[in-house]
Design a protein around this motif. Structure first.
Motif, PDB file in Angstrom:
ATOM      1  N   LYS A  86      30.678  36.966 -19.728  1.00  0.00           N
ATOM      2  CA  LYS A  86      30.178  35.630 -19.040  1.00  0.00           C
ATOM      3  C   LYS A  86      31.525  34.630 -18.924  1.00  0.00           C
ATOM      4  CE  LYS A  86      26.962  33.082 -20.682  1.00  0.00           C
ATOM      5  NZ  LYS A  86      26.114  32.325 -22.253  1.00  0.00           N
ATOM      6  N   LYS A  87      32.609  34.703 -20.122  1.00  0.00           N
ATOM      7  CA  LYS A  87      33.718  33.953 -20.263  1.00  0.00           C
ATOM      8  C   LYS A  87      35.024  34.699 -19.115  1.00  0.00           C
ATOM      9  CE  LYS A  87      32.535  31.991 -24.503  1.00  0.00           C
ATOM     10  NZ  LYS A  87      32.736  31.762 -26.112  1.00  0.00           N
TER      11      LYS A  87
ATOM     12  N   ASP B 144      27.375  35.067 -12.571  1.00  0.00           N
ATOM     13  CA  ASP B 144      26.116  34.583 -13.158  1.00  0.00           C
ATOM     14  C   ASP B 144      25.138  35.064 -13.609  1.00  0.00           C
ATOM     15  OD1 ASP B 144      28.359  32.545 -14.392  1.00  0.00           O
ATOM     16  OD2 ASP B 144      27.942  31.587 -12.566  1.00  0.00           O
TER      17      ASP B 144
ATOM     18  N   LEU C 191      21.013  39.797 -20.083  1.00  0.00           N
ATOM     19  CA  LEU C 191      20.699  39.274 -20.975  1.00  0.00           C
ATOM     20  C   LEU C 191      19.323  39.711 -21.557  1.00  0.00           C
ATOM     21  CD1 LEU C 191      22.791  36.912 -22.182  1.00  0.00           C
ATOM     22  CD2 LEU C 191      23.419  38.348 -22.589  1.00  0.00           C
TER      23      LEU C 191
ATOM     24  N   VAL D 187      24.827  37.932 -15.496  1.00  0.00           N
ATOM     25  CA  VAL D 187      24.638  38.229 -16.694  1.00  0.00           C
ATOM     26  C   VAL D 187      23.480  37.792 -16.844  1.00  0.00           C
ATOM     27  CG1 VAL D 187      25.856  36.579 -18.319  1.00  0.00           C
ATOM     28  CG2 VAL D 187      26.921  37.697 -16.918  1.00  0.00           C
ATOM     29  N   LYS D 188      22.411  36.889 -16.671  1.00  0.00           N
ATOM     30  CA  LYS D 188      21.031  36.557 -16.760  1.00  0.00           C
ATOM     31  C   LYS D 188      20.246  37.350 -17.193  1.00  0.00           C
ATOM     32  CE  LYS D 188      22.275  31.417 -15.477  1.00  0.00           C
ATOM     33  NZ  LYS D 188      21.873  30.364 -14.965  1.00  0.00           N
TER      34      LYS D 188
ATOM     35  N   THR E 227      27.766  41.637 -22.688  1.00  0.00           N
ATOM     36  CA  THR E 227      27.421  40.935 -21.541  1.00  0.00           C
ATOM     37  C   THR E 227      27.488  39.645 -21.610  1.00  0.00           C
ATOM     38  OG1 THR E 227      25.720  42.403 -21.152  1.00  0.00           O
ATOM     39  CG2 THR E 227      25.478  40.205 -20.772  1.00  0.00           C
ATOM     40  N   TRP E 228      27.285  38.986 -23.118  1.00  0.00           N
ATOM     41  CA  TRP E 228      27.685  37.712 -23.764  1.00  0.00           C
ATOM     42  C   TRP E 228      28.671  37.478 -23.641  1.00  0.00           C
ATOM     43  CZ3 TRP E 228      24.325  33.809 -24.694  1.00  0.00           C
ATOM     44  CH2 TRP E 228      24.527  32.309 -25.090  1.00  0.00           C
TER      45      TRP E 228
ATOM     46  N   LEU F  70      24.607  43.778 -25.441  1.00  0.00           N
ATOM     47  CA  LEU F  70      24.613  42.977 -25.442  1.00  0.00           C
ATOM     48  C   LEU F  70      25.478  41.711 -25.789  1.00  0.00           C
ATOM     49  CD1 LEU F  70      20.501  42.852 -27.261  1.00  0.00           C
ATOM     50  CD2 LEU F  70      21.443  41.612 -24.593  1.00  0.00           C
ATOM     51  N   VAL F  71      25.953  41.993 -27.015  1.00  0.00           N
ATOM     52  CA  VAL F  71      27.391  41.174 -26.742  1.00  0.00           C
ATOM     53  C   VAL F  71      28.357  41.221 -26.377  1.00  0.00           C
ATOM     54  CG1 VAL F  71      29.632  41.755 -28.849  1.00  0.00           C
ATOM     55  CG2 VAL F  71      27.082  41.590 -29.716  1.00  0.00           C
TER      56      VAL F  71
END
Length: 297
Positions: free
Chosen positions: A258-259, A171, A178, A174-175, A254-255, A251-252
């Motif tokens: 998250k899942k 987590d 981003l 990822v932050k 990395t987003w 960026l996509v």
């Protein structure tokens, strides 16, 4: 100016090294990343070594580099000091990690890692600030290196977290990635706009000149060079390499990461994103060389 690949690789790998160590330091301060400490330190050390070796390839007589250390404020001296301090902190972190009963380095080591991890690319960027090259002579150059460091640091942490199956690090990684990507996006477009409108800085009042050493070479077309980022000779490299591949795609990814569960799948997502950032970073560094026209040109 023709791209100097040894220096391009030097700045790139220093950003990788700073990002890997800085991200691990942040995880340490937050009480996370225990499983991935050694891998992060090895990654940072490897990147520092590769970057340090790359810069020597820029010199025909590398032994003369020591002549530059005679002035404490010279760019090459500051870079050298930054690399030495970085290496010392890295070794200190490793020793304290091995000494700790729980295998986790103390938080003050994490703070030092963050400081030197972010300071090294900034110091490197500041060493390239020179009045003779207006395209480089702006605080946006070290700001870009800082953003690139944070972006790659977050993604490197995700790759290592995936490979070491460190669930608690995902987590935060990822932050960080981003945040670094958003900062790099702003820095790149701001920098590009400034360069695009900088033609007037290059002795625009001189209409004709004659260089006895280059009698058949025309005067440099300043506007076409610095104005060729958005629409011109460098437009494809900028929009495709720097923006699409180097910013939007990672960026996509990395987003989407998250899942993804921590493991090889996370490492794959982050690894592809990191490769994209590397391509974009190298493309932008090449562009900065191409548009670096001397005021005496």
């Amino acid at each position: 100016m023709h791209p100097e690949w040894p220096l391009i690789l030097f700045t790139f790998f220093l950003c990788v090294a700073g990002g890997a160590l800085g991200a691990q330091g942040l995880l340490n301060v937050m009480g996370k990343g225990k499983k991935m400490q050694l891998a992060s330190l090895v990654t940072a050390l490897a990147a520092l070594v590769v970057g340090g070796l790359s810069v020597f390839m820029h010199l025909q007589h590398w032994e003369r580099i020591f002549n530059g250390f005679g002035h404490i404020t010279s760019g090459i001296t500051l870079e050298f000091i930054g690399c030495i301090v970085f290496a010392v902190v890295l070794v200190l972190y490793f020793l304290m990690m091995r000494r700790a009963e729980d295998g986790m380095a103390p938080k003050w080591c994490g703070v030092l890692a963050i400081v030197v991890g972010l300071a090294l690319p900034v110091i490197t960027g500041m060493s390239y600030l020179m009045a003779s090259l207006p395209s480089w002579n702006t605080p946006l150059l070290p700001v870009y290196y800082l953003a690139n460091t944070v972006f790659m640091g977050g993604l490197t942490a995700l790759v290592i977290a995936g490979l070491t199956k460190d669930d608690r690090a995902k987590d935060l990684g990822v932050k960080v990635a981003l945040a670094g990507g958003a900062l790099q996006l702003i820095a790149v477009f701001t920098y590009a706009f400034i360069i695009n409108g900088s033609a007037g800085l290059y002795s625009a009042d001189i209409q004709y000149y004659f260089d006895p050493t280059l009698p058949d070479v025309a005067m440099v077309d300043r506007a076409s060079i610095v104005g060729g980022i958005f629409a011109g000779a460098n437009a494809v490299m900028f929009w495709l390499g720097v923006v699409a591949v180097g910013l939007v795609a990672p960026l996509v990814l990395t987003w989407l990461a998250k899942k993804v569960e921590t493991g090889k799948k996370l490492a794959a997502y982050a690894g592809v994103a990191l490769a994209c950032v590397a391509v974009g970073g190298l493309c932008w560094r090449v562009i900065l060389y191409v548009v670096a026209i001397s005021i005496f040109a």
